[in-house]
Design a protein around this motif. Sequence first.
Motif, PDB file in Angstrom:
ATOM      1  N   TYR A 100       0.827  -1.212   0.000  1.00  0.00           N
ATOM      2  CA  TYR A 100       0.000   0.000   0.000  1.00  0.00           C
ATOM      3  C   TYR A 100       0.862   1.264   0.000  1.00  0.00           C
ATOM      4  CZ  TYR A 100      -3.824   3.148   1.246  1.00  0.00           C
ATOM      5  OH  TYR A 100      -4.738   4.161   1.252  1.00  0.00           O
ATOM      6  N   ALA A 101       1.968   1.222   0.735  1.00  0.00           N
ATOM      7  CA  ALA A 101       2.855   2.385   0.817  1.00  0.00           C
ATOM      8  C   ALA A 101       3.795   2.480  -0.381  1.00  0.00           C
ATOM      9  CB  ALA A 101       3.675   2.329   2.106  1.00  0.00           C
ATOM     10  N   GLY A 102       3.782   1.468  -1.226  1.00  0.00           N
ATOM     11  CA  GLY A 102       4.656   1.502  -2.396  1.00  0.00           C
ATOM     12  C   GLY A 102       6.105   1.208  -2.070  1.00  0.00           C
ATOM     13  N   HIS A 160      11.888   3.337   1.613  1.00  0.00           N
ATOM     14  CA  HIS A 160      11.443   4.711   1.823  1.00  0.00           C
ATOM     15  C   HIS A 160      12.405   5.497   2.723  1.00  0.00           C
ATOM     16  CE1 HIS A 160       7.673   4.934  -0.286  1.00  0.00           C
ATOM     17  NE2 HIS A 160       7.235   3.821   0.261  1.00  0.00           N
ATOM     18  N   ALA A 161      12.730   4.934   3.888  1.00  0.00           N
ATOM     19  CA  ALA A 161      13.501   5.688   4.877  1.00  0.00           C
ATOM     20  C   ALA A 161      14.962   5.866   4.474  1.00  0.00           C
ATOM     21  CB  ALA A 161      13.416   5.017   6.241  1.00  0.00           C
ATOM     22  N   ILE A 162      15.537   4.892   3.804  1.00  0.00           N
ATOM     23  CA  ILE A 162      16.946   5.017   3.434  1.00  0.00           C
ATOM     24  C   ILE A 162      17.088   5.624   2.040  1.00  0.00           C
ATOM     25  CG2 ILE A 162      19.088   3.766   3.003  1.00  0.00           C
ATOM     26  CD1 ILE A 162      18.098   1.697   5.091  1.00  0.00           C
ATOM     27  N   MET A 163      16.469   5.010   1.064  1.00  0.00           N
ATOM     28  CA  MET A 163      16.642   5.458  -0.316  1.00  0.00           C
ATOM     29  C   MET A 163      15.767   6.668  -0.632  1.00  0.00           C
ATOM     30  SD  MET A 163      18.565   4.315  -2.683  1.00  0.00           S
ATOM     31  CE  MET A 163      18.930   4.934  -4.292  1.00  0.00           C
ATOM     32  N   GLY A 164      14.500   6.604  -0.280  1.00  0.00           N
ATOM     33  CA  GLY A 164      13.579   7.683  -0.632  1.00  0.00           C
ATOM     34  C   GLY A 164      13.919   9.002   0.028  1.00  0.00           C
ATOM     35  N   LEU A 165      14.242   8.970   1.323  1.00  0.00           N
ATOM     36  CA  LEU A 165      14.607  10.210   2.010  1.00  0.00           C
ATOM     37  C   LEU A 165      15.923  10.773   1.478  1.00  0.00           C
ATOM     38  CD1 LEU A 165      13.627   9.533   5.730  1.00  0.00           C
ATOM     39  CD2 LEU A 165      12.394  10.852   4.009  1.00  0.00           C
TER      40      LEU A 165
END
Length: 187
Positions: A142-144, A150-155
Amino acid sequence: MLDLIKEPWPWYVAGPLIGLTVPVLLILGNKSFGISSSLRHICAACIPADIDFFKYDWRKELWNLFFVFGIFFGGMIAAHFLMNPGEITVNSNLKTELAAYGITDYSNLVPVQLMNFKNLLTLKGFITMVGGGFLVGFGTRYAGGCTSGHAIMGLSNLQWPSLVATICFMIGGFLMANVILPIILSL
């Protein structure tokens, strides 16, 4: 040297090492770090179905599958050859709180009183193992992406959706640990 590997590493060593994977992956080929997409790659490779979600060139992501299998086999090696024979270090306040729920065995990374096959057939065990596993899988889809993605790469890439997802992961973790888990453990 082996003793150094067996002990938990402090955050100020492990954190930067994990964080350095982002520039390394970007420099080596513009690759994204994340684990949850690996299941999609495995399904695309192994299930010859006519499903649009699995119709893509999964071979371009073969490096990610090797990475995930490396995590799996590295975990197996560590569990068999590098396991610390001593009791897991747990804060004394947490030990007191967990003792009220019947959790007193700290010989393993996961509380044996909760995570075992016999306990799977109880309501508490079913909720924690099957329900929790489903919610983690559903939330990741759901969060993709997963927390590492998210926390390591996305940020690191300054992505707004990753900031929102990471904040939601943290709020959910705090609520689970401090509100929901005590209710489940008292069943």
